[in-house]
Design an enzyme around this catalytic site. Structure first.
Site: not given
Ligand code: 3MF
Ligand code: MG
Length: 362
Positions: A51, A54, A176, A212, A215, A250, A252, A285
């Site tokens: 990001h 980040d 995304e 993803e 998703h 979600d 992950d 992810d």
């Protein structure tokens, strides 16, 4: 037997997380971002997903000089660790101006901030040596349908993307998609929506997608079909492989940990499109389980990568000829069993097949 060595792997620092959820105390100590970089190569990963904040923490309150200096320092740290940045994603959802969405906020000032912040993300990407911007459109949606005009919201998203494309002629944008969470209804829930939006921008060839697994599952769709759709358009520019146990938050989860066959099909689609030759990364992810102890939990990353590699072998050794014969004769029951047997490492016996012979049954 060939291995998956022709694939390149990536993940984001958020995939080694702090070990807290909203319902209890932390279970692992905080890991400083730079320390996370040490495990990338150790686990066989080549690239870092970032990001914008980040790369440069608190960038909204820093001068451009400081932002530039910190981004350069990080790039040097990646270089010395033998890593590259895969993409930079503007993190619009952690700022109070992004609460009602960034690009689609009802407040014009917030929409403007979101665009300016995205331009900063593009500058940071440039400094980090990547041309790829990922847009996870986290809060671009509604809790309440009547709170926004959807037609206008789509136009706002397209306008924002056009501004980004104009700002830097070298940048590519991968959307995304995700259907919900944190919003009740998101505006770009599937890759179909993402690629239709791409066509309405000023440079459709510079707008693609990142898919993803979880998703797609949350949208009730098959991730491998979503990938095939984007691959057919030459627009699958990254993936976030993971897994999901049904229609809930979600999760992950580690790749293949719930739906192994679905994972196999994703790998098979990537293999048949020769994704590894496109130079795009296999992003994972995935999050560590809540129960995992510290000091640094990264088995979920190692496991997901190992599962991907085992499934590449399964895809390469799939008995294609046998499958084609069964498809030709429309014997899908046997095809089903062929896939299961292959995944379980069992050969399909001819005896078993003759038992299913239609004339015998009749
Ligand atoms: C949320 C996500 C995000 C995106 C990330 C990169 C935090 O469900 O998947 O992870 O992948 O922001 O754009
Ligand atoms: Mg993701």
């Amino acid at each position: 037997m060939s291995t998956a060595s022709d694939y390149r792997f990536s993940f984001g620092p958020w995939n080694i997380h702090e070990g807290a959820d909203p319902f209890g105390p932390p279970v692992r100590p905080t890991v400083e971002f730079r320390r996370k970089l040490d495990v990338y190569k150790q686990l066989g990963f080549d690239a870092v997903q970032l990001h914008d904040d980040d790369a440069v923490t608190g960038l909204d309150n820093k001068t451009w000089n400081t932002v530039q200096q910190e981004a350069k320092e990080l790039r040097a740290a990646l270089d010395s660790a033998g890593l590259v940045a895969e993409f930079v994603a503007p993190r619009l959802w952690e700022d109070e101006r992004g609460v009602d969405g960034g690009y689609t906020a009802n407040d014009a000032g917030c929409r403007q901030w979101a665009i300016e912040r995205s331009k900063k993300a593009i500058d940071i990407a440039h400094l980090m040596g990547t041309d790829l911007i990922v847009l996870w459109l986290a809060r671009e949606g509604t809790y309440l349908r009547e709170s926004k005009c959807a037609a206008q919201a789509y136009n706002y998203i397209i306008d924002a993307i056009n501004e980004m494309l104009d700002y830097n002629p070298w940048v590519r944008i991968a959307i995304e998609p995700k259907p919900n969470e944190p919003m009740d209804q998101a505006y770009v829930p599937t890759i179909g929506h993402a690629l239709a939006i791409a066509e309405r921008t000023s440079a459709p060839h510079r707008v693609g997608g990142l898919i993803e697994t979880a998703h797609a599952q949350l949208a009730g769709l098959d991730a491998s079909d979503e990938m095939a759709f984007a691959l057919g358009a030459g627009k699958l520019w990254s993936v976030h492989l993971n897994d999901q146990n049904g229609l809930k938050y979600d999760q992950d989860k580690s790749f293949g940990s719930v739906d192994l066959r679905g994972a196999f099909n994703q790998v098979r689609v990537l293999e048949s499109a020769q994704y590894s030759e496109t130079g795009c990364y296999i992003g994972l992810d995935v999050k560590a389980m809540r129960t995992e102890r510290g000091p640094m939990a990264y088995r979920h990353l190692a496991n997901s990568k190992a599962t991907f590699e085992m499934l590449v072998e399964k895809a390469r050794s799939f008995p294609e000829e046998q499958a084609s014969e069964l498809i030709k004769s429309r014997d899908y029951e046997s095809l089903d069993q062929l896939v299961i047997s292959h995944l379980l490492g069992q050969p399909v016996s001819t005896k078993q097949k003759s038992h299913c012979n239609a004339t015998q049954v009749a």
